[in-house]
Design an enzyme around this catalytic site. Structure first.
Site, short mmCIF file in Angstrom:
data_model
loop_
_atom_site.label_atom_id
_atom_site.label_comp_id
_atom_site.label_asym_id
_atom_site.label_seq_id
_atom_site.Cartn_x
_atom_site.Cartn_y
_atom_site.Cartn_z
N TYR A 174 0.81 -1.22 0.00
CA TYR A 174 0.00 0.00 0.00
C TYR A 174 0.85 1.28 0.00
CZ TYR A 174 -4.49 -2.29 0.42
OH TYR A 174 -5.61 -3.03 0.15
N THR A 209 6.42 1.77 9.66
CA THR A 209 6.16 2.20 11.04
C THR A 209 6.85 1.22 11.99
OG1 THR A 209 4.05 3.04 10.31
CG2 THR A 209 4.34 2.77 12.67
N ARG A 262 2.31 9.09 6.20
CA ARG A 262 1.10 9.50 6.94
C ARG A 262 -0.10 9.64 6.03
NH1 ARG A 262 4.42 14.40 8.46
NH2 ARG A 262 3.68 14.76 10.56
N VAL A 263 -0.05 8.96 4.88
CA VAL A 263 -1.15 9.07 3.91
C VAL A 263 -2.38 8.30 4.36
CG1 VAL A 263 0.28 9.54 1.91
CG2 VAL A 263 -0.10 7.18 2.61
N LYS A 293 5.61 9.67 14.18
CA LYS A 293 4.60 8.79 13.56
C LYS A 293 3.78 8.06 14.63
CE LYS A 293 2.47 5.97 10.88
NZ LYS A 293 1.67 6.21 9.73
N HIS A 340 -16.92 24.17 24.09
CA HIS A 340 -15.80 24.78 24.81
C HIS A 340 -14.65 24.99 23.81
CE1 HIS A 340 -12.39 25.24 27.45
NE2 HIS A 340 -13.22 25.39 28.50
N ARG A 374 -11.53 24.90 23.98
CA ARG A 374 -10.33 24.06 24.04
C ARG A 374 -10.65 22.57 24.20
NH1 ARG A 374 -9.44 28.68 26.17
NH2 ARG A 374 -10.12 28.13 28.27
N CYS A 424 -3.23 0.72 11.51
CA CYS A 424 -2.32 1.77 11.99
C CYS A 424 -2.66 2.14 13.43
CB CYS A 424 -2.46 3.00 11.10
SG CYS A 424 -2.26 2.58 9.37
N1 SAJ Z 1 -12.56 6.12 14.81
C1 SAJ Z 1 -13.45 6.25 15.87
N2 SAJ Z 1 -13.78 7.51 16.28
C2 SAJ Z 1 -13.29 8.63 15.69
C3 SAJ Z 1 -12.37 8.49 14.63
C4 SAJ Z 1 -12.02 7.21 14.19
O1 SAJ Z 1 -13.94 5.26 16.45
O2 SAJ Z 1 -13.65 9.74 16.11
C5 SAJ Z 1 -12.16 4.77 14.35
C6 SAJ Z 1 -12.50 4.49 12.87
O3 SAJ Z 1 -13.83 4.10 12.70
C7 SAJ Z 1 -11.48 3.39 12.56
C8 SAJ Z 1 -10.27 3.77 13.42
O4 SAJ Z 1 -10.75 4.66 14.41
O5 SAJ Z 1 -11.97 2.13 13.01
C9 SAJ Z 1 -9.11 4.41 12.65
O6 SAJ Z 1 -9.61 5.32 11.66
P1 SAJ Z 1 -8.93 6.73 11.35
O7 SAJ Z 1 -9.68 7.40 10.26
O8 SAJ Z 1 -8.78 7.49 12.62
O9 SAJ Z 1 -7.43 6.39 10.88
P2 SAJ Z 1 -6.74 5.41 9.79
O10 SAJ Z 1 -6.26 4.19 10.54
O11 SAJ Z 1 -7.55 5.18 8.58
O12 SAJ Z 1 -5.45 6.31 9.33
C10 SAJ Z 1 -4.57 6.79 10.32
C11 SAJ Z 1 -4.34 8.30 10.08
N3 SAJ Z 1 -3.68 8.87 11.24
C12 SAJ Z 1 -4.18 9.93 11.93
O13 SAJ Z 1 -5.21 10.47 11.60
C13 SAJ Z 1 -3.38 10.45 13.09
C14 SAJ Z 1 -3.51 8.47 8.80
O14 SAJ Z 1 -3.16 9.84 8.62
C15 SAJ Z 1 -2.22 7.63 8.88
O15 SAJ Z 1 -1.44 7.76 7.68
C16 SAJ Z 1 -2.62 6.18 9.04
O16 SAJ Z 1 -3.35 6.06 10.28
C17 SAJ Z 1 -1.35 5.34 9.07
O17 SAJ Z 1 -0.99 4.77 8.02
O18 SAJ Z 1 -0.67 5.30 10.10
#
Ligand code: SAJ
Length: 450
Positions: A13, A130, A163-164, A215, A253, A255, A269
């Site tokens: 990927y 990672t 970080r894509v 990361k 709020h 903050r 991830c």
């Molecule tokens: N999720 C929740 N609640 C939320 C947000 C997400 O339950 O408020 C869940 C989602 O449904 C999913 C999981 O968390 O099951 C992860 O989803 P995600 O959209 O948060 O992240 P990923 O795993 O698709 O991608 C992440 C991203 N990292 C961050 O946003 C910090 C992406 O930028 C990274 O490149 C990727 O991990 C990676 O390859 O590490």
């Protein structure tokens, strides 16, 4: 530094989009993978993974003659390692009676070993996988030293995290800011020179271990914040509060920015990377450890919610909507929705799952519906597990015509309670203690009722 030819090791990927993007920008690229089928597919200008825009980029790169794939590296100006770092299947670490998962670094080790015979003075090696903190200096550098060359003195060595976001890789690869951590400032500069070939976002130089931590910190931060949202959903359920209402009020709020609770955290991830911190320093990471545990336990909390809504799960027919790990993607691996479906089955329910992004998926132990209608047809209840846009848009009046089910459990706040109530359904939201208070079957039993 000037780069004519590079080797990208690992064509998954991250590796394949990276390799083809370099090739499309005029660099000769040899893509390396241990899987000979993948090599054949790529050399025919085809791809083995689904990512919008990737096929076109690979076709262009192969036709231009700049991109070839092989099972072994060759001499090059730079080597990029982009191989998977999953968990070890059967080994766990233990600290003070708590067990934690361990990274399987075998792919990084053998990728580094495969470079050794071809490494020359003045080369650049970049690790993108990672990895636990200090992998670049403590694991990769010593392996590469078997060549007789020293990292930072004879060749450049750097870590650059990817970080894509899946689904947007081809755009984010170019536009996102890129952190390059070198074992020396010169290594960081060499890494910057390489990625400047196509990166339009900011390129920031630092040291290798900082880049590794950045990361892991990003994904751990998100995991911990989702864990607190999930814990709030349990508290709200207990206290007769609607967590979604409470979160939206707390987020007024300036903050505070609480994330969304849900059926759990999936993907490869966010549910994986925090363990790399725990494994590296279990004595320093109780918060990260417990956040992981909270999120891993969330599918069980969801199953209990379904059980309470239905009285009992035994023999109940349930239509499960969504199996992907998050909304609007077709990736079903490491998905909490799958886990909910599996546990419901173990508890005696008969579940039919509908996943519009992968209707033909063959999931062991899961009965896949062939359409939404097929899932709903004989159902006693509907459970919404993924907030796909097309599910959010469903009209409850139309759904009422397709099913005899009148109980709905929405684990992602995808549906409006009033609209579903008006269409004749009783809707339970995850983390909405209010829906249980008003439901007659959940009123306290009187003495005469036994
Ligand atoms: N999720 C929740 N609640 C939320 C947000 C997400 O339950 O408020 C869940 C989602 O449904 C999913 C999981 O968390 O099951 C992860 O989803 P995600 O959209 O948060 O992240 P990923 O795993 O698709 O991608 C992440 C991203 N990292 C961050 O946003 C910090 C992406 O930028 C990274 O490149 C990727 O991990 C990676 O390859 O590490």
């Amino acid at each position: 530094m000037n780069f004519q030819k590079i080797c990208v090791i690992g064509l998954g990927y991250i590796g394949l989009p990276t390799a083809s993007t370099f090739a499309a920008h005029g660099i000769k690229v040899l893509g390396v993978d241990i899987n000979s089928q993948i090599i054949e597919t790529i050399n025919q200008g085809k791809i083995h993974i689904h990512e919008p825009g990737l096929l076109e980029e690979v076709q262009k790169a192969v036709q231009s003659g700049n991109f070839k794939a092989a099972t072994k590296p060759e001499e090059a100006d730079a080597f990029i390692i982009a191989v998977p770092t999953p968990f070890q299947a059967n080994q766990f670490g233990e600290y003070n009676g708590l067990t934690y998962k361990l990274a399987d670094m075998r792919a990084v080790t053998s990728a580094a070993e495969s470079i050794v015979p071809f490494l020359k003075k003045g080369n650049l090696v970049v690790l993108e996988s990672t990895s636990p903190p200090r992998t670049t200096v403590d694991l990769v550098a010593p392996i590469l030293a078997r060549s007789g060359l020293v990292a930072g003195r004879d060749f450049h060595l750097a870590y650059s995290p990817e970080r894509v976001l899946p689904g947007q890789i081809m755009r984010e690869l170019i536009e996102n800011a890129r952190v390059i951590g070198g074992v020396t400032p010169e290594s960081a500069q060499a890494g910057s020179d390489l990625y400047a070939t196509f990166v339009k976002g900011q390129i920031i130089q630092t040291d290798a271990t900082t880049a590794e931590m950045v990361k892991l910190m990003e994904n751990t931060y998100r995991d911990v914040n989702i864990a607190i949202a999930n814990e709030f959903s349990r508290l709200a359920d207990k206290f007769g509060v609607d967590v979604w209402e409470a979160i939206s009020l707390a987020n007024l709020h300036p903050r505070v920015k609480i994330l969304n609770p849900g059926p759990g955290v999936g993907g490869h991830c966010i549910s994986v990377d925090p363990w790399f911190f725990v494994e590296s320093a279990p004595e320093l990471t109780p918060l990260i450890y417990h956040a992981r545990k909270v999120n891993d336990a969330q599918p069980h909390f969801v199953v209990k919610l379904v059980q309470r809504a239905l009285g009992s799960l035994n023999g109940k027919r349930i239509a499960a909507l969504g199996l992907a790990y998050k909304p609007d993607v077709d990736d079903l691996r490491e998905s909490p929705a799958n886990e909910v479906v599996e546990i419901l089955g173990h508890e005696g329910a008969q579940v039919k799952a509908w996943e519009p992004f992968k209707p033909d998926a063959n999931m062991p132990g899961i009965d896949m519906a062939s359409s939404l209608e097929d899932a709903l047809k004989d159902a006693d209840a509907i459970v919404l597990l993924v907030k796909h846009t097309e599910f959010s848009k469903l009209n409850p009046v139309e759904i009422a015509k397709k099913t005899k089910a009148r109980i709905v459990i929405d684990t992602v706040n995808g549906w409006n309670k009033e609209a579903w109530k008006n269409a004749g359904f009783t809707l339970f939201h995850l983390g909405d203690g209010k829906s249980f208070i008003i439901h007659p079957s959940h009123l306290p039993r009187t003495a005469s009722a036994g």
